[in-house]
Enzyme design. Structure first.
Site, PDB file in Angstrom:
ATOM      1  N   GLY A   1     -10.469   8.126  20.456  1.00 11.36           N
ATOM      2  CA  GLY A   1     -11.558   8.821  21.120  1.00 11.36           C
ATOM      3  C   GLY A   1     -12.849   8.660  20.338  1.00 11.36           C
ATOM      4  O   GLY A   1     -13.135   9.434  19.433  1.00 11.36           O
TER       5      GLY A   1
ATOM      6  N   CYS B   1      -2.095   9.584  35.043  1.00 14.62           N
ATOM      7  CA  CYS B   1      -2.065   9.057  36.412  1.00 14.62           C
ATOM      8  C   CYS B   1      -1.775  10.192  37.397  1.00 14.62           C
ATOM      9  O   CYS B   1      -1.017  11.108  37.091  1.00 14.62           O
ATOM     10  CB  CYS B   1      -0.971   8.001  36.559  1.00 14.62           C
ATOM     11  SG  CYS B   1      -1.058   6.643  35.399  1.00 14.62           S
TER      12      CYS B   1
ATOM     13  N   GLY C   1     -11.230   1.850  21.029  1.00 19.43           N
ATOM     14  CA  GLY C   1     -11.414   1.458  22.418  1.00 19.43           C
ATOM     15  C   GLY C   1     -12.805   0.981  22.780  1.00 19.43           C
ATOM     16  O   GLY C   1     -13.124  -0.195  22.648  1.00 19.43           O
TER      17      GLY C   1
ATOM     18  N   LEU D   1      -7.012   1.553  36.614  1.00 20.66           N
ATOM     19  CA  LEU D   1      -5.825   0.897  36.045  1.00 20.66           C
ATOM     20  C   LEU D   1      -5.454  -0.399  36.762  1.00 20.66           C
ATOM     21  O   LEU D   1      -4.286  -0.694  36.998  1.00 20.66           O
ATOM     22  CB  LEU D   1      -4.626   1.865  36.028  1.00 20.66           C
ATOM     23  CG  LEU D   1      -4.795   3.057  35.087  1.00 20.66           C
ATOM     24  CD1 LEU D   1      -3.794   4.157  35.413  1.00 20.66           C
ATOM     25  CD2 LEU D   1      -4.634   2.626  33.633  1.00 20.66           C
TER      26      LEU D   1
ATOM     27  N   SER E   1      -5.631   1.118  24.758  1.00 21.49           N
ATOM     28  CA  SER E   1      -5.271   0.536  26.050  1.00 21.49           C
ATOM     29  C   SER E   1      -6.466   0.500  27.004  1.00 21.49           C
ATOM     30  O   SER E   1      -7.229   1.451  27.110  1.00 21.49           O
ATOM     31  CB  SER E   1      -4.146   1.366  26.677  1.00 21.49           C
ATOM     32  OG  SER E   1      -3.835   0.864  27.950  1.00 21.49           O
TER      33      SER E   1
ATOM     34  N   LYS F   1       0.970   9.492  26.160  1.00 18.48           N
ATOM     35  CA  LYS F   1      -0.489   9.532  26.015  1.00 18.48           C
ATOM     36  C   LYS F   1      -1.038  10.703  26.822  1.00 18.48           C
ATOM     37  O   LYS F   1      -0.936  10.725  28.052  1.00 18.48           O
ATOM     38  CB  LYS F   1      -1.115   8.211  26.479  1.00 18.48           C
ATOM     39  CG  LYS F   1      -2.616   8.148  26.199  1.00 18.48           C
ATOM     40  CD  LYS F   1      -3.161   6.749  26.447  1.00 18.48           C
ATOM     41  CE  LYS F   1      -4.630   6.664  26.066  1.00 18.48           C
ATOM     42  NZ  LYS F   1      -5.176   5.304  26.251  1.00 18.48           N
TER      43      LYS F   1
ATOM     44  N   ASN G   1     -15.824   5.257  33.074  1.00 21.30           N
ATOM     45  CA  ASN G   1     -15.136   4.187  33.785  1.00 21.30           C
ATOM     46  C   ASN G   1     -14.201   4.762  34.827  1.00 21.30           C
ATOM     47  O   ASN G   1     -13.592   5.815  34.629  1.00 21.30           O
ATOM     48  CB  ASN G   1     -14.384   3.268  32.814  1.00 21.30           C
ATOM     49  CG  ASN G   1     -12.918   3.640  32.670  1.00 21.30           C
ATOM     50  OD1 ASN G   1     -12.089   3.279  33.513  1.00 21.30           O
ATOM     51  ND2 ASN G   1     -12.596   4.378  31.619  1.00 21.30           N
TER      52      ASN G   1
END
Length: 300
Positions: A241, A128, A263, A72, A20, A163, A68
């Site tokens: 990862g 989050c 990713g 989101l 994601s 996750k 990063n």
């Protein structure tokens, strides 16, 4: 030769997924990758309402990876349901929707709406910050993890994978909390918290000061956590990862992951997911492995 794996009742043609936030919903990458050759596409995190994300600069390169602090950013659920899901439906691949929120209610509204969608599986991003709890991250408190998992499970019949954040003292405690809450599976790891300073400008490389570290640098940590969690819960795991090759992916499978998400590697090699899927098959042929499930969790 069988490369099919099962994620809580969802059968994938092979164990290779996109991570994601690194693949959008596949639109941009479909020019480079045949999505039909992937086990599934995991979408960028989607929230009930649009999120603008963090101020720039919000990406910085590091040795063996990147930081990063995108925050989101996404256009919200309405656009996602009208644009992204219909696009993914054109392909013979499973659709895994990553869900994010600032409050339990935001997660619940998103999951409720997605429960009637064509999504095959939901991945819940609990890295989050919970606004209602003073900014504490959902995924770092085991009681919060169990509670939100339990609430979300009441709202949908679709499999839910939580996750997990690696920024905790004991990852197995968090995984057990997700299992106790009724999770169908676990995705791990999310990014590690990091920082970079621009010594010439005497300031932070990211406007947010800190960001999530991803890429090859975090792979050994991720493999270790996947192994630990696979030994502590009875749930299927999507491991991620720093995966950049078939060899990396196979490490995760042997550590106990049923599937893997790729990713950061997508940014420097847009075709990497397709190459990894082909590389796993080559490994199986070379080692006379008839069924990929023979190697899942094979290390003790």
């Amino acid at each position: 030769m069988n490369t099919k794996v099962n994620l809580a009742g969802v059968e994938l043609k092979n164990p290779v997924l996109t991570a994601s936030g690194t693949f959008g919903s596949g639109m941009e990458f479909s020019r480079f990758v045949d999505l039909n050759k992937l086990g599934g596409v995991v979408t960028k995190g989607v929230s009930v309402t649009p999120w603008e994300g963090n101020p720039t600069p919000r990406i910085a390169e590091t040795t063996g990876g990147m930081l990063n602090a995108i925050g989101l950013q996404n256009p919200g659920l309405d656009v996602f349901l009208q644009r992204d899901l219909p696009f993914l439906q054109k392909y013979d691949t499973k659709i895994i929707v990553n869900v994010c929120g600032h409050t339990p209610e935001e997660y619940m509204k998103a999951v409720e709406r997605l429960s009637t969608s064509v999504a095959d599986l939901l991945e819940i991003n609990i890295s989050c910050p919970n606004v209602k709890a003073g900014g504490i991250t959902f995924g770092t408190d085991s009681k919060m993890v169990e509670s939100i998992t339990s609430e979300l499970k009441k709202l949908t019949k679709k499999p839910i994978f939580m996750k997990l954040s690696p920024n905790v003292t004991d990852i197995t405690e968090i995984a057990k909390a997700a299992e106790a809450g009724g999770a169908d599976g676990i995705s791990l790891i999310n990014t590690l918290m990091g920082m970079k300073i621009d010594i010439n400008r005497r300031t932070f490389a990211l406007a947010n000061k800190t960001g999530g570290l991803s890429g090859p640098a975090i792979k050994p940590v991720a493999v270790r956590m996947v192994y630990q969690v696979s030994k502590s819960v009875k749930l299927p795991i999507i491991g991620m990862g720093g995966i950049a090759s078939a060899e990396d992916a196979i490490e995760f499978l042997m550590a106990g992951a049923t599937a893997v998400s790729v990713g950061t590697a997508n940014f420097h090699n847009p075709k990497v997911t397709e190459e990894i899927a082909a590389g796993i098959e080559e490994f199986m042929r070379a080692k006379s492995i008839k069924d990929i499930n023979e190697i899942i969790g094979c290390v003790e």
